[in-house]
Design a protein around this motif. Structure first.
Motif, mmCIF file in Angstrom:
data_model
loop_
_atom_site.group_PDB
_atom_site.id
_atom_site.type_symbol
_atom_site.label_atom_id
_atom_site.label_comp_id
_atom_site.label_asym_id
_atom_site.label_seq_id
_atom_site.Cartn_x
_atom_site.Cartn_y
_atom_site.Cartn_z
ATOM 1 N N LEU A 112 0.825 -1.210 0.000
ATOM 2 C CA LEU A 112 0.000 0.000 0.000
ATOM 3 C C LEU A 112 0.860 1.262 0.000
ATOM 4 O O LEU A 112 0.547 2.236 -0.687
ATOM 5 N N ILE A 113 1.938 1.253 0.773
ATOM 6 C CA ILE A 113 2.823 2.412 0.821
ATOM 7 C C ILE A 113 3.428 2.661 -0.550
ATOM 8 O O ILE A 113 3.423 3.792 -1.056
ATOM 9 N N TYR A 114 3.929 1.605 -1.186
ATOM 10 C CA TYR A 114 4.519 1.774 -2.512
ATOM 11 C C TYR A 114 3.482 2.236 -3.528
ATOM 12 O O TYR A 114 3.759 3.078 -4.375
ATOM 13 N N ILE A 141 -0.156 3.495 10.044
ATOM 14 C CA ILE A 141 1.165 3.105 9.567
ATOM 15 C C ILE A 141 1.958 4.368 9.279
ATOM 16 O O ILE A 141 1.582 5.161 8.415
ATOM 17 N N LYS A 142 3.039 4.572 10.007
ATOM 18 C CA LYS A 142 3.874 5.764 9.853
ATOM 19 C C LYS A 142 5.175 5.375 9.169
ATOM 20 O O LYS A 142 5.795 4.380 9.533
ATOM 21 N N TYR A 143 5.552 6.178 8.169
ATOM 22 C CA TYR A 143 6.844 5.936 7.545
ATOM 23 C C TYR A 143 7.524 7.258 7.219
ATOM 24 O O TYR A 143 6.868 8.254 6.929
ATOM 25 N N PRO A 144 8.863 7.280 7.299
ATOM 26 C CA PRO A 144 9.607 8.521 7.064
ATOM 27 C C PRO A 144 9.532 8.954 5.602
ATOM 28 O O PRO A 144 9.363 8.131 4.704
ATOM 29 N N TYR A 145 9.702 10.250 5.401
ATOM 30 C CA TYR A 145 9.789 10.776 4.045
ATOM 31 C C TYR A 145 10.992 10.175 3.334
ATOM 32 O O TYR A 145 12.006 9.846 3.972
ATOM 33 N N ILE A 146 10.878 10.065 2.044
ATOM 34 C CA ILE A 146 12.028 9.667 1.239
ATOM 35 C C ILE A 146 13.004 10.832 1.299
ATOM 36 O O ILE A 146 12.655 11.971 1.004
ATOM 37 N N SER A 147 14.232 10.541 1.724
ATOM 38 C CA SER A 147 15.226 11.606 1.885
ATOM 39 C C SER A 147 16.614 10.993 1.790
ATOM 40 O O SER A 147 16.778 9.790 1.650
ATOM 41 N N TYR A 148 17.593 11.861 1.913
ATOM 42 C CA TYR A 148 18.976 11.401 1.900
ATOM 43 C C TYR A 148 19.459 10.978 3.274
ATOM 44 O O TYR A 148 20.599 10.583 3.440
ATOM 45 N N LEU A 178 12.584 0.900 2.639
ATOM 46 C CA LEU A 178 11.368 1.396 3.284
ATOM 47 C C LEU A 178 11.303 0.904 4.727
ATOM 48 O O LEU A 178 11.471 -0.282 4.992
ATOM 49 N N LEU A 179 11.085 1.831 5.636
ATOM 50 C CA LEU A 179 10.882 1.519 7.052
ATOM 51 C C LEU A 179 9.529 2.064 7.458
ATOM 52 O O LEU A 179 9.119 3.126 6.995
#
Length: 184
Positions: free
Chosen positions: A20-22, A67-74, A113-114
């Motif tokens: 779902l996240i993807y 469901i919490k996930y961090p922003y895509i970042s460096y 992904l975390l």
């Protein structure tokens, strides 16, 4: 393959949340951010999911889970992992001392992904409460805040309007988002 790195949760459901996240992230790349809140839920088959964007990441609501996930970042994956594990640990410890918090289920990982799976809360923002509900929310907030402090936890980024909400049906206030909480 999705794996659980902390906590206890149904692995098949964790895999479903990974997908779902993807799917949501893929849809976001096709949309302007200003259109997300207005059009996203009406234009997809994911109507049961709401995405909330906060300072540290995004939160999906799906059934009884958030469901919490961090922003895509460096930012380094190890740092992201440690932040989610910190939030899981603080939330679990706060529940054990009697604070009203969402139940923490698991921290999961799939490739880059975390995500954190926790109990969904049905909260009403402070500004939308009636006068009587606001009085009760303030009373509970103060009592819970003192309990946290007396148990050697320092709440961060938390007040009546931030990372705290009131469940009208249960007549209970809940703290959430423990990214900035510290044990002292």
């Amino acid at each position: 393959m999705t794996k659980i790195i902390k906590g206890n949760f149904d692995l098949e459901l964790a895999k479903h949340y990974t997908n779902l996240i993807y799917q949501f992230e893929d849809d976001l790349t096709k949309k302007e951010l200003s259109d997300i809140y207005l059009n996203y839920l009406e234009s997809t088959d994911l109507k049961r999911i709401f995405a909330n964007m906060g300072a540290e990441g995004k939160v999906f609501i799906s059934g009884i889970h958030a469901i919490k996930y961090p922003y895509i970042s460096y930012e380094d994956m190890n740092i992201k992992r440690e932040k989610l594990i910190h939030e899981f640990d603080i939330g679990t410890e706060l529940e054990q001392i009697g604070l009203n918090v969402p139940k923490m289920h698991a921290v999961c990982e799939y490739e880059d992904l975390l995500f954190l799976i926790m109990q969904r809360l049905n909260l009403t923002p402070f500004e939308q409460l009636t006068r009587k509900q606001k009085t009760e929310a303030k009373k509970q907030f103060t009592k819970q805040f003192i309990l946290a402090r007396d148990s050697f936890y320092l709440p961060g980024d938390t007040n009546l309007e931030t990372n705290y909400g009131f469940d009208i049906k249960e007549n209970k206030g809940f703290f959430y988002d423990f990214t900035d909480w510290r044990q002292i």
